[in-house]
Motif scaffolding. Structure first.
Motif, PDB file in Angstrom:
ATOM      1  N   ARG A 257       0.948  -1.260   0.200  1.00 38.48           N
ATOM      2  CA  ARG A 257      -0.035  -0.142   0.025  1.00 38.48           C
ATOM      3  C   ARG A 257       0.911   1.296  -0.111  1.00 38.48           C
ATOM      4  O   ARG A 257       0.486   2.158  -0.738  1.00 38.48           O
ATOM      5  CB  ARG A 257      -1.006  -0.077   1.210  1.00 38.48           C
ATOM      6  N   ARG A 364      -4.276   4.251   7.853  1.00 43.16           N
ATOM      7  CA  ARG A 364      -5.649   4.883   7.433  1.00 43.16           C
ATOM      8  C   ARG A 364      -6.534   3.892   6.428  1.00 43.16           C
ATOM      9  O   ARG A 364      -7.728   3.462   6.868  1.00 43.16           O
ATOM     10  CB  ARG A 364      -5.654   6.309   6.788  1.00 43.16           C
ATOM     11  N   ASP A 365      -5.903   3.347   5.566  1.00 46.40           N
ATOM     12  CA  ASP A 365      -6.809   2.688   4.418  1.00 46.40           C
ATOM     13  C   ASP A 365      -7.088   1.205   5.264  1.00 46.40           C
ATOM     14  O   ASP A 365      -8.307   0.926   5.094  1.00 46.40           O
ATOM     15  CB  ASP A 365      -5.968   2.341   3.232  1.00 46.40           C
ATOM     16  N   MET A 368     -10.040   1.888   7.538  1.00 48.97           N
ATOM     17  CA  MET A 368     -11.334   2.397   6.626  1.00 48.97           C
ATOM     18  C   MET A 368     -11.510   1.254   5.998  1.00 48.97           C
ATOM     19  O   MET A 368     -12.479   1.026   4.942  1.00 48.97           O
ATOM     20  CB  MET A 368     -11.008   3.491   5.756  1.00 48.97           C
ATOM     21  N   GLN A 369     -11.040   0.018   6.371  1.00 47.63           N
ATOM     22  CA  GLN A 369     -11.322  -1.368   5.416  1.00 47.63           C
ATOM     23  C   GLN A 369     -11.266  -1.544   4.016  1.00 47.63           C
ATOM     24  O   GLN A 369     -12.187  -1.988   3.315  1.00 47.63           O
ATOM     25  CB  GLN A 369     -12.787  -1.794   6.000  1.00 47.63           C
ATOM     26  N   GLN A 370     -10.211  -0.523   3.553  1.00 50.33           N
ATOM     27  CA  GLN A 370      -9.803  -0.548   2.107  1.00 50.33           C
ATOM     28  C   GLN A 370      -8.758  -1.705   1.697  1.00 50.33           C
ATOM     29  O   GLN A 370      -8.533  -1.829   0.693  1.00 50.33           O
ATOM     30  CB  GLN A 370      -9.295   0.867   1.764  1.00 50.33           C
ATOM     31  N   LEU A 371      -8.086  -2.273   2.945  1.00 53.79           N
ATOM     32  CA  LEU A 371      -7.215  -3.282   2.651  1.00 53.79           C
ATOM     33  C   LEU A 371      -7.677  -4.576   3.376  1.00 53.79           C
ATOM     34  O   LEU A 371      -8.690  -4.352   4.383  1.00 53.79           O
ATOM     35  CB  LEU A 371      -6.000  -2.885   3.076  1.00 53.79           C
ATOM     36  N   THR A 372      -7.155  -5.929   2.822  1.00 59.32           N
ATOM     37  CA  THR A 372      -7.322  -6.931   3.556  1.00 59.32           C
ATOM     38  C   THR A 372      -6.248  -7.803   3.926  1.00 59.32           C
ATOM     39  O   THR A 372      -5.078  -7.451   3.385  1.00 59.32           O
ATOM     40  CB  THR A 372      -8.363  -7.772   2.818  1.00 59.32           C
ATOM     41  N   SER A 377     -10.196 -12.322   0.212  1.00 57.18           N
ATOM     42  CA  SER A 377     -10.608 -10.923   0.109  1.00 57.18           C
ATOM     43  C   SER A 377     -11.796 -10.804  -1.052  1.00 57.18           C
ATOM     44  O   SER A 377     -12.540 -10.143  -0.777  1.00 57.18           O
ATOM     45  CB  SER A 377      -9.445 -10.032  -0.418  1.00 57.18           C
ATOM     46  N   TYR A 383     -11.208  -8.363   6.511  1.00 61.28           N
ATOM     47  CA  TYR A 383     -10.892  -7.111   7.091  1.00 61.28           C
ATOM     48  C   TYR A 383     -10.890  -6.761   8.348  1.00 61.28           C
ATOM     49  O   TYR A 383     -11.350  -7.597   9.468  1.00 61.28           O
ATOM     50  CB  TYR A 383     -12.259  -6.474   6.538  1.00 61.28           C
ATOM     51  N   ASP A 385     -11.416  -4.224  11.729  1.00 57.96           N
ATOM     52  CA  ASP A 385     -12.095  -3.022  12.246  1.00 57.96           C
ATOM     53  C   ASP A 385     -11.130  -2.387  13.447  1.00 57.96           C
ATOM     54  O   ASP A 385     -11.401  -2.874  14.657  1.00 57.96           O
ATOM     55  CB  ASP A 385     -13.313  -3.531  13.009  1.00 57.96           C
TER      56      ASP A 385
END
Length: 430
Positions: A257, A364-365, A368-372, A377, A383, A385
């Motif tokens: 990322r 941050r990503d 915000m659950q934009q990555l696994t 996936s 994900y 939390d």
């Protein structure tokens, strides 16, 4: 030599420790127990002292080779293991540095298990008592995990704690102390490492949260018809098998990322910032270790669940014959700590600020659950939390509260990172 300081203590491994020979096997003594060379411990400690206090202080304590030959005044004994059954087989996966996909199949590595205990003695011969303060700071960093030993340090390996310590000081300008030193007659006092004042030379990122969906980072295939085909990874901790998020998996996700964010921003020296955090890939000509240390994350209040799925043939798009799979996943809460080491004598330079800004964007990503993390996936697995990210450093701290969507930054530290990042973007050649 006027003062002699002697510390006797035990090193308790808090994570797997791997110190191997030329063949990659764990070093063993004549009794078949793991062996901790004093040179390995001294090398790790010297690196910390150089980064925190400078080369002159390190040369004064650890000695110097070459034209200005100088003997070491700080002497480390070899670590003698006093724990039985102290080796374990640990499953690992290798990731490709470019694609961030699995480079080879799951492999096994023999390590010294967490919970193993080594007895160590440390002796400092000094002209002044002030030298003792540097060693005390170094031992505090060892106890807190800033100094790690052996291989795999960036993914959680080699973390130890200092316990059951004894200390004695001989002032050899005094006749009685000189007599006691020669005869080893002075009584040792109980000692414990001090708390490292202000996290000297490090920035700690404490992440708290829980899994938001099933997690599957597969461990060893056990080939047991009564067990699931794929089972989440577990390792032994204090005699119990615990579910983990391996540091290597989290490192791979964050590295990929950070690389992507740096590419989008078109930073001129983006490879430098990635290497600053995670180190350079093994195939690169100039190898370097990263400043970011991660650790295996143990899940608390873990709950497992088995899912039954079919496997798809990637060529035909149809179901593979006989490819019904049952996969055992896990969920739970966690707390993990990332440690960033400042190598410029404990001072944060522009390169550090840019690297940390990129890391915070990646975290941050993740929050915000934009990555696994792990497998699955495409079906919503992996994900996290995240409830909070707490950044601690020398004179202040920053708190990201994902639940209330608030940021607490009284020292305006994030503004300094943003300015460094803006400057790095402005230096891009047009």
């Amino acid at each position: 030599m006027q003062h002699v300081f002697e510390w006797n203590f035990e090193l308790r491994t808090e994570s797997p420790l791997r110190i191997g020979d030329n063949e990659g096997d764990v070093l063993l003594d004549a009794h078949g127990k793991p062996f901790l060379p004093g040179t390995s411990l001294a090398g790790a400690c010297r690196s910390y002292v150089e980064q925190t206090f400078g080369n002159d202080v390190a040369n004064e304590l650890f000695g110097k080779t070459g034209d200005e030959l100088r003997p070491s005044r700080l002497i480390f004994s070899d670590g003698v293991c006093k724990t039985s059954q102290s080796c374990v087989v640990q499953p690992r996966i290798a990731l490709d540095g470019n694609s961030k996909t699995v480079q080879s199949a799951l492999f096994e590595r023999v390590t010294v298990s967490a919970g193993s205990v080594f007895t160590v003695m440390l002796v400092l011969k000094a002209l002044r008592e002030a030298d003792k303060d540097v060693v005390e700071d170094m031992l505090a960093a060892l106890h807190e995990g800033t100094i790690r030993i052996g291989a795999d340090k960036s993914i959680g390996g080699g973390k130890v704690s200092v316990v059951n310590g004894l200390f004695v000081h001989y002032d050899c300008s005094k006749q009685q102390d000189l007599f006691d030193y020669v005869n080893k007659a002075k009584k040792k006092k109980a000692w414990a490492p001090k708390k490292n004042d202000g996290n000297r030379g490090t920035i700690r990122v404490i992440i708290r949260g829980q899994t938001a969906s099933p997690l599957l980072i597969a461990g060893q295939n056990i080939f047991d018809s009564e067990q699931a085909d794929r089972i989440y990874m577990k390792i032994d901790k204090d005699g119990n098998e615990r579910a983990i998020i391996p540091a290597s998996s989290l490192k791979g996700v964050l590295r990929h990322r950070v690389q992507r964010i740096a590419n989008i921003m078109q930073l001129k020296d983006r490879e430098t910032y990635v290497a600053q955090l995670f180190g350079s890939d093994s195939q690169e000509r100039t190898k370097r270790s990263g400043n970011l240390l991660l650790e295996d994350t143990f899940l608390e209040r873990e709950k497992s669940k088995t899912y039954y799925r079919i496997q798809i043939n990637p060529l035909t798009g149809g179901v593979k014959n006989g490819a019904l799979l049952n996969m055992k996943t896990v969920q739970g809460s966690f707390t993990t700590i990332l440690t960033y080491r400042l190598k410029n004598e404990g001072e944060m330079i522009a390169e550090d600020k840019v690297a940390l800004a990129l890391l915070l964007f990646a975290l941050r990503d993740l929050g915000m659950q934009q990555l696994t993390v792990g497998s699955g996936s495409s079906i919503g697995w992996g994900y996290l939390d995240i409830s909070s990210i707490h950044v601690q450093f020398a004179d202040s701290n920053v708190l990201f509260n994902f639940k209330s969507k608030q940021i607490k930054d009284e020292s305006h530290w994030l503004e300094k990172l943003q300015k460094a990042l803006d400057h790095a973007k402005e230096s891009v050649e047009v």
